[in-house]
Design a protein around this motif. Sequence first.
Motif, PDB file in Angstrom:
ATOM      1  N   ILE A  21      47.345  -2.850  45.933  1.00 13.00           N
ATOM      2  CA  ILE A  21      47.118  -1.426  46.197  1.00 13.00           C
ATOM      3  C   ILE A  21      45.782  -1.243  46.901  1.00 13.00           C
ATOM      4  O   ILE A  21      44.762  -1.791  46.483  1.00 13.00           O
ATOM      5  CB  ILE A  21      47.165  -0.623  44.888  1.00 13.00           C
ATOM      6  CG1 ILE A  21      48.520  -0.813  44.217  1.00 13.00           C
ATOM      7  CG2 ILE A  21      46.898   0.846  45.146  1.00 13.00           C
ATOM      8  CD1 ILE A  21      48.624  -0.171  42.869  1.00 13.00           C
ATOM      9  N   SER A  22      45.799  -0.465  47.968  1.00 12.81           N
ATOM     10  CA  SER A  22      44.587  -0.287  48.776  1.00 12.81           C
ATOM     11  C   SER A  22      44.195   1.184  48.835  1.00 12.81           C
ATOM     12  O   SER A  22      44.781   2.043  48.177  1.00 12.81           O
ATOM     13  CB  SER A  22      44.819  -0.839  50.184  1.00 12.81           C
ATOM     14  OG  SER A  22      45.908  -0.174  50.790  1.00 12.81           O
ATOM     15  N   ARG A  23      43.213   1.462  49.678  1.00 13.02           N
ATOM     16  CA  ARG A  23      42.633   2.798  49.847  1.00 13.02           C
ATOM     17  C   ARG A  23      41.954   3.274  48.556  1.00 13.02           C
ATOM     18  O   ARG A  23      41.586   2.467  47.710  1.00 13.02           O
ATOM     19  CB  ARG A  23      43.673   3.784  50.359  1.00 13.02           C
ATOM     20  CG  ARG A  23      44.225   3.399  51.739  1.00 13.02           C
ATOM     21  CD  ARG A  23      45.047   4.515  52.350  1.00 13.02           C
ATOM     22  NE  ARG A  23      45.541   4.113  53.655  1.00 13.02           N
ATOM     23  CZ  ARG A  23      46.254   4.881  54.444  1.00 13.02           C
ATOM     24  NH1 ARG A  23      46.566   6.129  54.062  1.00 13.02           N
ATOM     25  NH2 ARG A  23      46.674   4.446  55.616  1.00 13.02           N
ATOM     26  N   SER A  24      41.771   4.570  48.417  1.00 12.71           N
ATOM     27  CA  SER A  24      40.925   5.085  47.338  1.00 12.71           C
ATOM     28  C   SER A  24      41.737   5.529  46.131  1.00 12.71           C
ATOM     29  O   SER A  24      42.955   5.695  46.196  1.00 12.71           O
ATOM     30  CB  SER A  24      40.093   6.267  47.853  1.00 12.71           C
ATOM     31  OG  SER A  24      40.949   7.303  48.302  1.00 12.71           O
ATOM     32  N   ILE A  25      41.020   5.725  45.039  1.00 14.63           N
ATOM     33  CA  ILE A  25      41.638   6.240  43.809  1.00 14.63           C
ATOM     34  C   ILE A  25      41.866   7.740  43.980  1.00 14.63           C
ATOM     35  O   ILE A  25      40.955   8.461  44.406  1.00 14.63           O
ATOM     36  CB  ILE A  25      40.724   5.974  42.598  1.00 14.63           C
ATOM     37  CG1 ILE A  25      40.451   4.468  42.459  1.00 14.63           C
ATOM     38  CG2 ILE A  25      41.326   6.521  41.320  1.00 14.63           C
ATOM     39  CD1 ILE A  25      39.429   4.133  41.392  1.00 14.63           C
ATOM     40  N   PRO A  26      43.047   8.249  43.678  1.00 16.56           N
ATOM     41  CA  PRO A  26      43.298   9.698  43.823  1.00 16.56           C
ATOM     42  C   PRO A  26      42.308  10.535  43.021  1.00 16.56           C
ATOM     43  O   PRO A  26      41.892  10.157  41.924  1.00 16.56           O
ATOM     44  CB  PRO A  26      44.725   9.862  43.288  1.00 16.56           C
ATOM     45  CG  PRO A  26      45.346   8.528  43.429  1.00 16.56           C
ATOM     46  CD  PRO A  26      44.245   7.531  43.213  1.00 16.56           C
ATOM     47  N   LYS A  27      41.946  11.685  43.568  1.00 21.43           N
ATOM     48  CA  LYS A  27      40.975  12.565  42.916  1.00 21.43           C
ATOM     49  C   LYS A  27      41.617  13.489  41.889  1.00 21.43           C
ATOM     50  O   LYS A  27      40.909  14.240  41.225  1.00 21.43           O
ATOM     51  CB  LYS A  27      40.249  13.410  43.964  1.00 21.43           C
ATOM     52  CG  LYS A  27      39.381  12.587  44.906  1.00 21.43           C
ATOM     53  CD  LYS A  27      38.621  13.486  45.860  1.00 21.43           C
ATOM     54  CE  LYS A  27      37.717  12.673  46.773  1.00 21.43           C
ATOM     55  NZ  LYS A  27      36.952  13.544  47.707  1.00 21.43           N
ATOM     56  N   PHE A  28      42.935  13.456  41.791  1.00 23.57           N
ATOM     57  CA  PHE A  28      43.602  14.425  40.931  1.00 23.57           C
ATOM     58  C   PHE A  28      44.027  13.811  39.599  1.00 23.57           C
ATOM     59  O   PHE A  28      44.998  14.261  38.982  1.00 23.57           O
ATOM     60  CB  PHE A  28      44.809  15.016  41.662  1.00 23.57           C
ATOM     61  CG  PHE A  28      44.459  15.639  42.977  1.00 23.57           C
ATOM     62  CD1 PHE A  28      43.769  16.836  43.034  1.00 23.57           C
ATOM     63  CD2 PHE A  28      44.783  15.005  44.167  1.00 23.57           C
ATOM     64  CE1 PHE A  28      43.427  17.420  44.241  1.00 23.57           C
ATOM     65  CE2 PHE A  28      44.457  15.573  45.390  1.00 23.57           C
ATOM     66  CZ  PHE A  28      43.769  16.781  45.433  1.00 23.57           C
ATOM     67  N   LEU A  29      43.315  12.786  39.177  1.00 23.55           N
ATOM     68  CA  LEU A  29      43.626  12.189  37.883  1.00 23.55           C
ATOM     69  C   LEU A  29      43.464  13.190  36.746  1.00 23.55           C
ATOM     70  O   LEU A  29      44.067  13.036  35.686  1.00 23.55           O
ATOM     71  CB  LEU A  29      42.724  10.969  37.641  1.00 23.55           C
ATOM     72  CG  LEU A  29      42.975   9.745  38.537  1.00 23.55           C
ATOM     73  CD1 LEU A  29      41.913   8.691  38.286  1.00 23.55           C
ATOM     74  CD2 LEU A  29      44.365   9.163  38.294  1.00 23.55           C
ATOM     75  N   ASN A  30      42.639  14.205  36.973  1.00 27.46           N
ATOM     76  CA  ASN A  30      42.429  15.194  35.909  1.00 27.46           C
ATOM     77  C   ASN A  30      43.649  16.079  35.681  1.00 27.46           C
ATOM     78  O   ASN A  30      43.654  16.917  34.779  1.00 27.46           O
ATOM     79  CB  ASN A  30      41.210  16.058  36.217  1.00 27.46           C
ATOM     80  CG  ASN A  30      41.293  16.709  37.588  1.00 27.46           C
ATOM     81  OD1 ASN A  30      42.182  16.400  38.380  1.00 27.46           O
ATOM     82  ND2 ASN A  30      40.356  17.599  37.872  1.00 27.46           N
ATOM     83  N   ASN A  31      44.711  15.887  36.490  1.00 29.16           N
ATOM     84  CA  ASN A  31      45.963  16.611  36.242  1.00 29.16           C
ATOM     85  C   ASN A  31      46.786  15.966  35.131  1.00 29.16           C
ATOM     86  O   ASN A  31      47.747  16.569  34.649  1.00 29.16           O
ATOM     87  CB  ASN A  31      46.807  16.667  37.521  1.00 29.16           C
ATOM     88  CG  ASN A  31      46.218  17.613  38.549  1.00 29.16           C
ATOM     89  OD1 ASN A  31      45.494  18.548  38.204  1.00 29.16           O
ATOM     90  ND2 ASN A  31      46.515  17.377  39.810  1.00 29.16           N
ATOM     91  N   ILE A  32      46.425  14.766  34.735  1.00 32.67           N
ATOM     92  CA  ILE A  32      47.142  14.094  33.648  1.00 32.67           C
ATOM     93  C   ILE A  32      46.631  14.677  32.342  1.00 32.67           C
ATOM     94  O   ILE A  32      45.617  14.251  31.784  1.00 32.67           O
ATOM     95  CB  ILE A  32      46.935  12.572  33.709  1.00 32.67           C
ATOM     96  CG1 ILE A  32      47.331  12.039  35.093  1.00 32.67           C
ATOM     97  CG2 ILE A  32      47.757  11.879  32.629  1.00 32.67           C
ATOM     98  CD1 ILE A  32      47.106  10.551  35.256  1.00 32.67           C
ATOM     99  N   THR A  33      47.339  15.651  31.850  1.00 26.01           N
ATOM    100  CA  THR A  33      46.885  16.427  30.690  1.00 26.01           C
ATOM    101  C   THR A  33      46.692  15.566  29.459  1.00 26.01           C
ATOM    102  O   THR A  33      45.782  15.804  28.654  1.00 26.01           O
ATOM    103  CB  THR A  33      47.891  17.546  30.382  1.00 26.01           C
ATOM    104  OG1 THR A  33      48.165  18.265  31.576  1.00 26.01           O
ATOM    105  CG2 THR A  33      47.348  18.500  29.329  1.00 26.01           C
ATOM    106  N   ALA A  34      47.515  14.557  29.296  1.00 28.14           N
ATOM    107  CA  ALA A  34      47.423  13.711  28.101  1.00 28.14           C
ATOM    108  C   ALA A  34      46.097  12.965  28.029  1.00 28.14           C
ATOM    109  O   ALA A  34      45.685  12.533  26.945  1.00 28.14           O
ATOM    110  CB  ALA A  34      48.583  12.710  28.090  1.00 28.14           C
TER     111      ALA A  34
END
Length: 296
Positions: A21-34
Motif C-alpha cells: 500500500i502506497s501514498r498517504s494515510i487517509p485523513k478521515f480516520l476520525n469517522n470510525i466511530t468505534a
Amino acid sequence: MPSHLCHLAHLQLLNLALNQISRSIPKFLNNITALTQKLSSSTTITHVYIEILGMTLYSIIYDDQALWTWKGSEHEYKNILGLLKSIDLSSNKLTGTIPQEIIELVELISLNLSRNHLFGQIVSNIGALQFLDFLDLSKNQLSGRIPFSLSHIDRLSVLDLSNNNLSGKIPTSPQLDTFNASSYEGNPNLCGAPLPKKCLGEGIAQNPAMNRRREHASMQDKKEGFISLEFYVSLALRFIAGFWGFVGTLLLNMSLRVAYFRFLNNFKDRFYVAIEVNMARFHCVGPLCFHCVKVV
C-alpha cells in the motif's frame, strides 16, 4: 489505502500490514466511530436466527473471537474482543505525514505504523491517546523532537521510535523511563537517557543543587584569592613606606642621625656589659664569687 474504509463506523480492528500500500494515510480516520467514542463492548454471544411465519427455520449461537498479533505474538481474543481496538499499517509503502486527525482515535489500544516511508513530525498532542498500550513508529523518516505529551500516556507498555531522524532530548516521565535504549536507537541526533549520548548541559540540569554548591565554592575561592593578594600588596606597601620614612628622615636630618647612631653605640655597650656580667656570675665558684662580681 481506500478512503471509504473510514466510513466503517463500527470497525475496531484494521490490519493491512505486510502489503504494498502506497501514498498517504487517509485523513478521515476520525469517522470510525468505534475508535473515537466510548462504546459498550460488543456482546460476546450472538444469536442469529431466521423466522418465517412464526416458524424458526435456522438458528445458530456463536462466540465472537479473533486471532490478532499483539506485541509480537499472535493471540486469540474471545471474551474481551470488544475491548480490543487496533490499527496496523506496518510494512507497507505509505508516505506523507501522520494525519493530525489520528489523535481523535482516543479509544485506540494499539497503533503500528512502522516500516513505511512516513516523514514529518510526530503529532504534537499524541498524548491524547490515553488508552494506548502499544505504539510503534519505527523504521520511518520521522523528524523533529519527541512530543512531551507522549509522557502523559500512563498505560504505554511498548514503545518503538527507533531508526528515524528524531532529534533533541528524550522526554522523561515515570512511564517513559521504563523503556530501554532500543526504543530510541537509530536516531543520530537524539540524546538523553536511556541513550548513552548526553545532551548539551545535561549535567547542569540533572543536579542543580550540586552545581550551585560548585559555583559557590568557585566564588569563595576567587574571593579568598583576592583577599590574599590584597593583603600581600598592602604589607609590601607598608614596609616600603615605613622603611623609607625612617631612613629618609635620617638622611635629611644631621642632628637626628648623630643622636640615632650615638643611641645605637650606647645600646651596644650596655648590651655587651650585661652579657659579660651574666657570664661572670655563671662562672664564679666559692668564696671568690662575690669578689669577682664586684670587680667586674
